[in-house]
Each structure stands twice: as C-alpha cells, then as structure tokens.
Write an enzyme that holds these catalytic residues in place. Structure first.
Site, PDB file in Angstrom:
ATOM      1  N   LYS A 251      15.062  57.541  74.903  1.00 17.37           N
ATOM      2  CA  LYS A 251      15.208  56.543  75.963  1.00 17.37           C
ATOM      3  C   LYS A 251      14.627  57.081  77.261  1.00 17.37           C
ATOM      4  O   LYS A 251      14.595  58.296  77.486  1.00 17.37           O
ATOM      5  CB  LYS A 251      16.673  56.154  76.156  1.00 17.37           C
ATOM      6  CG  LYS A 251      17.566  57.318  76.542  1.00 17.37           C
ATOM      7  CD  LYS A 251      19.010  56.886  76.700  1.00 17.37           C
ATOM      8  CE  LYS A 251      19.882  58.063  77.113  1.00 17.37           C
ATOM      9  NZ  LYS A 251      19.525  58.639  78.418  1.00 17.37           N
ATOM     10  N   LYS A 280      23.448  61.549  77.415  1.00 15.42           N
ATOM     11  CA  LYS A 280      22.299  62.218  78.049  1.00 15.42           C
ATOM     12  C   LYS A 280      21.987  61.616  79.418  1.00 15.42           C
ATOM     13  O   LYS A 280      22.412  60.501  79.741  1.00 15.42           O
ATOM     14  CB  LYS A 280      21.066  62.091  77.143  1.00 15.42           C
ATOM     15  CG  LYS A 280      21.265  62.709  75.764  1.00 15.42           C
ATOM     16  CD  LYS A 280      21.374  64.227  75.839  1.00 15.42           C
ATOM     17  CE  LYS A 280      21.596  64.843  74.474  1.00 15.42           C
ATOM     18  NZ  LYS A 280      22.988  64.824  74.027  1.00 15.42           N
ATOM     19  N   ASP A 281      21.191  62.373  80.208  1.00 19.68           N
ATOM     20  CA  ASP A 281      20.791  61.941  81.546  1.00 19.68           C
ATOM     21  C   ASP A 281      20.150  60.568  81.535  1.00 19.68           C
ATOM     22  O   ASP A 281      19.491  60.177  80.567  1.00 19.68           O
ATOM     23  CB  ASP A 281      19.773  62.927  82.141  1.00 19.68           C
ATOM     24  CG  ASP A 281      20.414  64.233  82.563  1.00 19.68           C
ATOM     25  OD1 ASP A 281      21.610  64.230  82.864  1.00 19.68           O
ATOM     26  OD2 ASP A 281      19.709  65.250  82.590  1.00 19.68           O
ATOM     27  N   LYS A 282      20.302  59.849  82.647  1.00 19.82           N
ATOM     28  CA  LYS A 282      19.603  58.575  82.809  1.00 19.82           C
ATOM     29  C   LYS A 282      18.179  58.809  83.312  1.00 19.82           C
ATOM     30  O   LYS A 282      17.224  58.302  82.726  1.00 19.82           O
ATOM     31  CB  LYS A 282      20.353  57.674  83.796  1.00 19.82           C
ATOM     32  CG  LYS A 282      19.601  56.366  84.096  1.00 19.82           C
ATOM     33  CD  LYS A 282      20.347  55.503  85.083  1.00 19.82           C
ATOM     34  CE  LYS A 282      19.546  54.223  85.377  1.00 19.82           C
ATOM     35  NZ  LYS A 282      20.245  53.335  86.329  1.00 19.82           N
ATOM     36  N   GLN A 378      25.423  63.501  88.141  1.00 23.67           N
ATOM     37  CA  GLN A 378      25.200  62.295  87.334  1.00 23.67           C
ATOM     38  C   GLN A 378      26.440  61.884  86.550  1.00 23.67           C
ATOM     39  O   GLN A 378      26.547  60.743  86.113  1.00 23.67           O
ATOM     40  CB  GLN A 378      24.003  62.472  86.394  1.00 23.67           C
ATOM     41  CG  GLN A 378      24.068  63.637  85.450  1.00 23.67           C
ATOM     42  CD  GLN A 378      23.425  64.894  86.006  1.00 23.67           C
ATOM     43  OE1 GLN A 378      23.661  65.263  87.151  1.00 23.67           O
ATOM     44  NE2 GLN A 378      22.607  65.555  85.202  1.00 23.67           N
TER      45      GLN A 378
END
Length: 660
Positions: A251, A280-282, A378
C-alpha cells in the site's frame, strides 16, 4: 510527544524525510525470518510497483475489459458502461431518473430505456442497470426495457443501510451458487429477526440465512442456495467450507485499517475477516502479509485492478489453511532515503564534508548504544487535532459520548470528511452527516450508521463503537497506554540515569531476531539491591510495563510515578477493561532500548534536484565553495527492527531532529 529524552550526546544533523513515498519503504519480516514476498504468483498484478502506478487509467480500463470478457463470472462495473450500451442521451435520462427517485421527488414511476432486439444486448442492459443502480428493477415487454423503483430494495432499505442494501442486491443479482454475503454486526436481536423474516419472505427460495457470532459480534450471513444441497446447512458444514487466502499487501500513503476497510467493502466481507501480523506506516510504501477469510484466490485476483486505483497492490496470492495472528512476525526491514543533510549549526568553509563527519559519527554511536524505544508519533495521529490516545482515555473512562465527539472532531480544512464531522457535532444529526461523509471513510460511516439506527445518547454511542472491528476499538486503548509508556521512558532515563537500579524490571536479552518486543510476566525479574551493586544487568535488559490488568510495576520510584500518572487522568482504580465494548487490556512489557540490526548506510552527493546527476566531490583543501553549494548530501540506509519498533524514532535519535 510531550518530552523526548535522547540517549546520546552527539551533535546530529537535519534532513528531509519522506519527500517521496519511495524514500520510505517498509517490508515485513515473517515468522521464518524472511522478508515477505514482493513477487506475484498471478497474472492480474503487474510485476513492478512503479510500473503499476504509472499506467494510465485508459490502459487500466482496457485490461479490465479484456479480463472480464474471458471469464464466466459476473461482469465488473467497468465492463458494463451504461453510456456505451444506452447512448449518452438515454444514460443521462436514467441518471436523472435515479437521482430524482433517491431524493423522493420523481414525477415519473418508470422510464423507458428503448427497444433492444438482440437478446444478448438486453441481458447486458439488465446487468448494467442492476449493477449501477441496485435500487432499480428492470422490466422487459417484448423488446422494450423499462426501469422503476424496486419495492424489495425499498423494504430492505428500511432495515439496513444504503451501502448494505446495495451490496446485498448486487450479491443476489450475481447468482453465484454457494456464494455468501454478510451484513454488518448487529447486537439487536429483534432487529436481526426482522431482517431474517424479510429475507425469508422475499428471497426464501433463493437464499438461506444464519446468524453467527465472531469475536463477540453477531451478524447475519446470507448464502445462495446450491442445487442438490439440503435447505439448511449445519455449523460443521460452514466450518469445513471456510476459505483462507493469503497475500502480500503493498500500500502507498494509506493506513493499514483504511486499506482493509476498502477491500472489505469491495469484496462484501467484514473488516474482521482480514487478519495481519502488524500495522504499518501510512506515509510510506509498505509490504506486509495478510489473510482474508471467505474469499478465494481467484476472486481476490479479479479485484486486483480495482484495488490498484486506491494505491493497494496484491502479490503472492495463494490459499492457506488458517488466518494470521497479530504479532506473528519477527520485525520489519526499512529502506530509507534522507535528503538534503545539513549541520544544525555550522558556518565553516566545507559544510558537506563537515556533515559527512557528523553523519558517520551519529550512525556508529546509535548502532552501538541503541535508542530509546519510544512509540512513534504516527501511533497517535501526527496531523490530527484530537489524537488517538485522547480517544482511548475517554473509552477507558467509559465516557462513550465524549469518545464519539473526540473521534468526530474535524481537522483543519474544508475537506468533505471535515465538513461531515463538523455537521454532526453542530447538529447531532447522524443521518445527514452520513450523507456528507465520503465513501472512503469506512470507520466514520460505520459509526454514523449505528448512531442513525440507535441514537446519539450513551447507548447509541456504545453501539457506534461496537460497529467497528475489535482491532480498531482496542487500538485507541493501546494508543493511550503507549503515550503513558513514552512518558515513563523519558522520566526513567532523566531521573534514574543509564544504570540499572534496584526495583527495575529486567529480562534476559538473547540478541537474536527471535526476541519479542514484549515479554510475558514470568520472564520479568525485579532487580535486587545486590544485583544493582554488582551491575548484573545492563540498561538494554530493562523493561517498562505498558499499563494493563496483568502487569507488575517497577518496585522503585517508577512504580510511584505510574500510580501518580494514571491518577492524574482519573484512572487510579481503572481495571483496564471496557466490558460494554468487549475490550480487555492485559498490558505487557516493552524494552527500554532498541537497536538497529543489519545496518548499512551510504552518503551520496547529488547535483541539483535530480538523483540522476549524482557526482562525487573531492574533500580536498582545493575545493571551491561555490561549487560545493551546487550539491546536496543524501543518506541512504537500510536496517531491520524488531516488531513494534519505529524507524522514525531511530532516525530522531541519530539526527537529533524531530521526525514524523
């Protein structure tokens, strides 16, 4: 983060992080110690991420049409273009007719789409209309096709949301024998009974229905009957026919939960049918393992092209026998580029050479000594006015109304989602806010639908939270506990220093990738006075507890600090259970320090803005400063971290620079 304690005293440097999503790539390391697959086993997904994202929409549409023509499954929306089948004039009339019906101001009860002498063409018209307008029904009189409002749809719409009604009617129109559709969780037994009765009365010969409970949430599952099969299916039949499909999710600029919500909506399953090892990170390109229940590999592959439009790419699609478990990974691998490095303070003759010295010193120092294992920004919501830990605190206090209001606090800007949130807070009208909320905001829409059904009082707000998957609800409580842990870490190091003290909690460290970020309670040891005196343990072995109902707290000044910190938020008697939301927070132990593994890094001098013009500059005394100013210094690095450790926190320690 209120306060940040740095482990080391090196000078650090500034730089630009995440200029481009390709500058921050995260790849999950599976339980076997391998990076998850970035190669595909199906022809539906392109082999290169860059190639896929550069395809024009025109080429993408053509590929979808080509795939649809060679399959016997129901056509996708892209393959049945009403503008092509009906012509632009009739298509415009149909859209106006549908719009006026939805608004309740249509002067006409039906609309003629014209005559179609070809049987295949008539079939395409019927399919296309039902696909794009599930609330319409088509009628054929000789060769003429007319459309009017479906009374069956209208009746179902009084019981469930518009999105559910649309998805259900598309499901019945597909007529895939043995396929199923699951409505959203519904804890109201009387309401479920009404839905069952409607389905039996209107579709009894076509479908069978069954309520089932999963993770404390009850939903209605509808299955198309199979020829030759008995009318009623046993629970054992359902268990034997469970399908699990594994894949690697790639993504870009999307939250994991946001990607799951979108895929679940497109596939007609629940978000809870997706399982994963970690979030997971954006703001990155991320690769992670995922398993979806009740969706075959073939069906998932056919959705790949639609997912790509949302920055979601699927690799290594395959059948498996069981779902994934949260935390079942060994860590994450990071490939990062930090651009335009500069000293924090320097006005000497050769800033690039000076910066290179700073970078190398910082990288080696943190590699050896580690960094404070903070949860990254985050985890709390970097740009949000109300951060997730504030919502978690309200939920722990069981103040459901306040938690909903915090959740719907709009951020800055006039984006549609902010307008919808603002409207809800100002008017309390969930139905109108739902109409304003973009389709992509799955969590917000789920909560608004629940409050439209149950009200906006305490009970309605509780139902709103229950409408979200368990993993989403518990996330907010974990965010609050993470905030407390961060503050505890900073306080521990600033007040007790870098040596191990009596009363600290420690765990033996093996130094392998088998280490877990958390430790079970029977592995935790309380440091004695003698062990402090003999320096039996190192700071790398010290753990701090995440608040919860099964953890022990340090038996020194930190234990007092925890009690006072929780009391400050009104949680002095908190059991860390929210029974009404079916949430339990046992707590865990987290290492105070983390270390990068398999670290490699390289400094590059880059001319101008383009990486293609990279040119090395001599560090000799004869270099011209005017020439030096034409170059920028970049840092490329790759490394591994254990689960739940943040690369942005590692970079913050290296750079002495706030990184998000």
């Amino acid at each position: 983060m209120a306060s940040v304690y740095f482990m080391l005293k090196h000078e650090g440097f500034s730089g630009s992080i995440k200029n481009f999503t390709r500058d921050f790539v995260v790849t999950e390391i599976d339980i076997s110690g391998n990076q998850v697959s970035k190669s595909t086993t199906c022809e539906d997904v392109a082999s290169s991420f860059v190639e896929k994202t550069s395809h024009s929409s025109k080429k993408l549409d053509a590929s979808i049409l080509e795939k649809t023509e060679c399959t016997s499954d129901p056509p996708s929306p892209e393959s049945l273009h009403l503008g092509v089948i009906l012509g632009p004039i009739i298509n415009d009339k149909l859209e106006q007719f549908a719009s006026s019906l939805k608004s309740g101001c249509s002067p006409d009860q039906e609309l003629s789409l014209g005559c179609f002498t070809n049987k295949h063409q008539r079939a395409n018209v019927h399919k296309a209309v039902k696909l794009h307008f599930p609330f319409l029904m088509t009628i054929t009189n000789q060769s003429e096709i007319k459309v009017k409002e479906s009374q069956d749809y209208k009746e179902l719409r009084q019981l469930v949301s518009e999105e559910e009604a649309d998805a259900f009617f598309r499901f019945t129109d597909d007529k895939l024998s043995g396929s199923s559709y699951t409505f959203l969780p519904d804890d109201n037994k009387e309401h479920r009974t009404a839905v069952h009765r409607y389905l039996s009365r209107r579709f009894g010969k076509l479908v069978e229905t069954k309520s089932f409970t999963e993770k404390g949430e009850t939903s209605i599952c509808v299955r198309l009957r199979e020829r030759g099969k008995p009318k009623k299916r046993t629970a054992e039949d359902c268990r034997q026919e469970e399908i699990y499909t594994a894949f690697t999710l790639c993504k870009e600029n999307l939250e994991t939960l946001e990607a799951i919500s979108y895929m679940a909506s497109e596939l007609g399953v629940l978000p809870s049918d997706f399982t994963y090892a970690g979030i997971k990170d954006k703001r990155a390109i991320t690769y992670q393992s995922m398993v979806v229940k009740k969706v075959s590999p073939e069906r998932l592959k056919k959705k790949a092209a639609e997912f790509e439009r949302r920055g979601i790419h699927l690799f290594a699609v395959r059948s498996v026998s069981e779902p994934l478990k949260l935390g079942r990974l060994r860590g994450n691998h990071f490939d990062i580029v930090v651009r335009d490095l500069k000293p924090h303070i320097y006005d000497g003759p050769d800033p690039l050479a000076y910066t290179e010295v700073l970078v190398k010193a910082a990288m080696e120092a943190v590699k050896t000594s580690g960094f404070v294992n903070y949860y990254g920004p985050q985890r709390f919501g970097i740009t949000q006015r109300v951060q997730s830990d504030q919502i978690g605190l309200a939920l722990l206090k069981e103040d459901m109304v306040n938690a909903v209001h915090l959740f719907f606090t709009p951020d800055k800007g006039d984006e549609p989602q902010n307008q919808a949130k603002r409207h809800f807070l100002e008017t309390g009208n969930a139905k109108e806010a739902l109409m304003l909320m973009p389709e992509s905001k799955a969590r917000e829409r789920l909560m608004l639908r629940a409050m439209n059904r149950y009200g906006t009082g305490p009970d309605g707000c509780t139902q709103a939270w229950l409408s979200l998957p368990h993993s989403t609800r518990i996330f907010y409580l974990h965010s609050y506990c993470s905030r407390v842990w961060n503050e505890a870490a900073a306080h521990r190091l600033s007040t007790l220093g870098h040596s191990v003290k009596q009363g600290d909690l420690v765990q033996e460290v093996t130094g392998t990738m088998d280490d877990s970020a958390d430790a079970s309670s029977n592995q935790i040891h309380v440091v004695t006075e003698e062990e402090e005196r003999e320096r039996a343990y190192t700071l790398a072995q010290v753990h701090l507890p995440m608040p919860g109902n099964t953890v022990k707290y340090p038996e020194n000044a930190m234990g007092t600090w925890y009690r006072e910190r929780l009391a400050k938020d009104g949680l002095e008697s908190c059991r860390f259970r929210v029974s009404s939301l079916k949430l339990n927070v046992p707590g865990c132990y987290r290492p105070l320090l983390a270390f990068p593994r398999n670290l490699n890094y390289q400094l590059q001098r880059e001319r101008g803005e383009g990486a293609d013009n990279c040119t090395e500059v001599s560090d000799g005394a004869g270099s011209d400063k005017a020439t030096e100013d034409q170059f920028k210094l970049n840092l490329t690095l790759n490394f591994d971290l254990l689960p739940s450790c943040y690369a942005t926190v590692y970079l913050r320690e290296v750079m002495k620079f706030m990184v998000n």
